[in-house]
Design an enzyme around this catalytic site. Structure first.
Site, mmCIF file in Angstrom:
data_model
loop_
_atom_site.group_PDB
_atom_site.id
_atom_site.type_symbol
_atom_site.label_atom_id
_atom_site.label_comp_id
_atom_site.label_asym_id
_atom_site.label_seq_id
_atom_site.Cartn_x
_atom_site.Cartn_y
_atom_site.Cartn_z
ATOM 1 C CG ASP A 55 -1.844 1.104 1.373
ATOM 2 O OD1 ASP A 55 -2.065 1.807 0.363
ATOM 3 O OD2 ASP A 55 -2.364 1.317 2.487
HETATM 4 C C1 SPV Z 1 -6.787 1.790 4.245
HETATM 5 O O1 SPV Z 1 -7.638 0.969 4.598
HETATM 6 O O2 SPV Z 1 -6.159 1.696 3.191
HETATM 7 C C2 SPV Z 1 -6.490 2.951 5.090
HETATM 8 C C3 SPV Z 1 -6.558 2.808 6.542
HETATM 9 O O3 SPV Z 1 -6.091 3.961 4.566
HETATM 10 S S1 SPV Z 1 -4.978 2.375 7.095
HETATM 11 O O4 SPV Z 1 -4.612 1.079 6.522
HETATM 12 O O5 SPV Z 1 -5.062 2.342 8.510
HETATM 13 O O6 SPV Z 1 -4.031 3.392 6.650
HETATM 14 MG MG MG Z 2 -5.385 3.640 2.642
#
Ligand code: SPV
Ligand code: MG
Length: 284
Positions: A55
């Site tokens: 991510d």
């Molecule tokens: C997501 O679900 O991608 C978010 C929340 O942005 S977190 O993973 O806590 O950043």
């Molecule tokens: Mg996110």
């Protein structure tokens, strides 16, 4: 079969806690809707993990948009699209709003981090842009929307970056001034202490969104009483999928047959029901 979806904005009302579940596919979103969730979070963590990628702005805006739009097409509840830090500079943010709005998405979240961004729980700090820079991005985003219903959540990562609640508050006030429709306050502490401190001083200037991943014991009624408007259970569907698939696949190999699994698994007729197959069959 498809019905017009009410906007996310119409759900956010004083005294009501809007509950949102993270998802990365239309099926996951549909199951969240079926369970009774008010909206679905098109999570950057879930969507990237579904591609077995980090991510970290590795996927492009188009790929995140496709995932969010595929969910929205299948749902009767609104999708809230996690748009990371807006996929670049202000020009990218303007294009993003045009594209998401055109795809029928009624709410997005943009965070005050540099591009490329890293997931909040893996962030090594020093990832924020200045308040002024992010305000310009928010103003650009708000100016780009064509419908007054489109809802822009401004997310501050100040606490994630180890900054105090006072900095989160000062950023949130600036983001409200720049036209944000709500503030998402994210914390990676193991309790809701920082978020409660924020809520106490915020005095309800705009609706507040929380993501209680690391403080799972915060009960929904207590959130509402503390002044939270929207709660996002951001990645529970993804984590449940990992647990369930691991168990299922290893059980098949260990047992050599699927007899014992059968009673745990959704039957094929359940799959057909989710696909609304009878209605499709009735077409021909
Ligand atoms: C997501 O679900 O991608 C978010 C929340 O942005 S977190 O993973 O806590 O950043
Ligand atoms: Mg996110």
């Amino acid at each position: 079969m498809r019905t017009p979806v009410s906007s996310f904005r119409s759900l956010v009302q004083p005294g009501r806690l809007v509950r949102v579940a993270g998802a990365h596919t239309a099926l996951g979103g549909r199951l969240a809707q079926e369970a009774g969730f008010d909206a679905v979070w098109s999570s950057s963590l879930e969507v990237s993990a579904s591609r077995v990628l980090p991510d970290a702005s590795v996927l492009t805006m188009t790929e995140y948009l496709e995932a969010a739009a595929n969910m929205q097409k299948a749902l009767g509840v609104p999708v809230v699209a996690d748009c990371d830090s807006g996929y670049g500079n202000n020009a990218n943010a303007q294009h993003m709003v045009h594209e998401y709005e055109a795809a029928g998405i009624t709410a997005i979240s943009v965070e005050d981090k540099k591009f490329p961004k890293m997931n909040s729980f893996a962030d090594r700090g020093d990832s924020l842009v200045s308040t002024e820079e992010f305000c310009r991005k928010l103003t650009t985003a708000k100016d780009a929307q064509t419908s007054s219903d489109f809802f822009v959540i401004a997310r501050t990562e100040a606490l994630i970056n180890g900054l105090p609640v006072t900095e989160a508050l000062s950023r949130a006030h600036a983001y409200a001034g720049a036209g944000a429709d709500a503030i998402l306050i994210h914390s990676k502490e193991s309790t809701n202490r920082q978020v409660l401190a924020f809520l106490e001083k915020w005095e309800g200037r705009l609706p507040v969104v929380v993501v209680p991943t690391t403080y799972p014991d915060w009960q929904a009624d207590h959130m509402a009483a503390a002044g939270v408007s929207v709660v996002i259970y951001a990645n529970h569907g993804l984590r449940a999928t990992i647990t369930s698939l691991r168990h299922t696949y290893s059980s098949i190999l260990t047992n050599g047959d699927t007899t014992r699994l059968e009673e745990e698994l959704a039957p094929v007729r359940d799959v057909f029901a989710l696909q609304e197959l009878p209605a499709w069959q009735a077409l021909d």
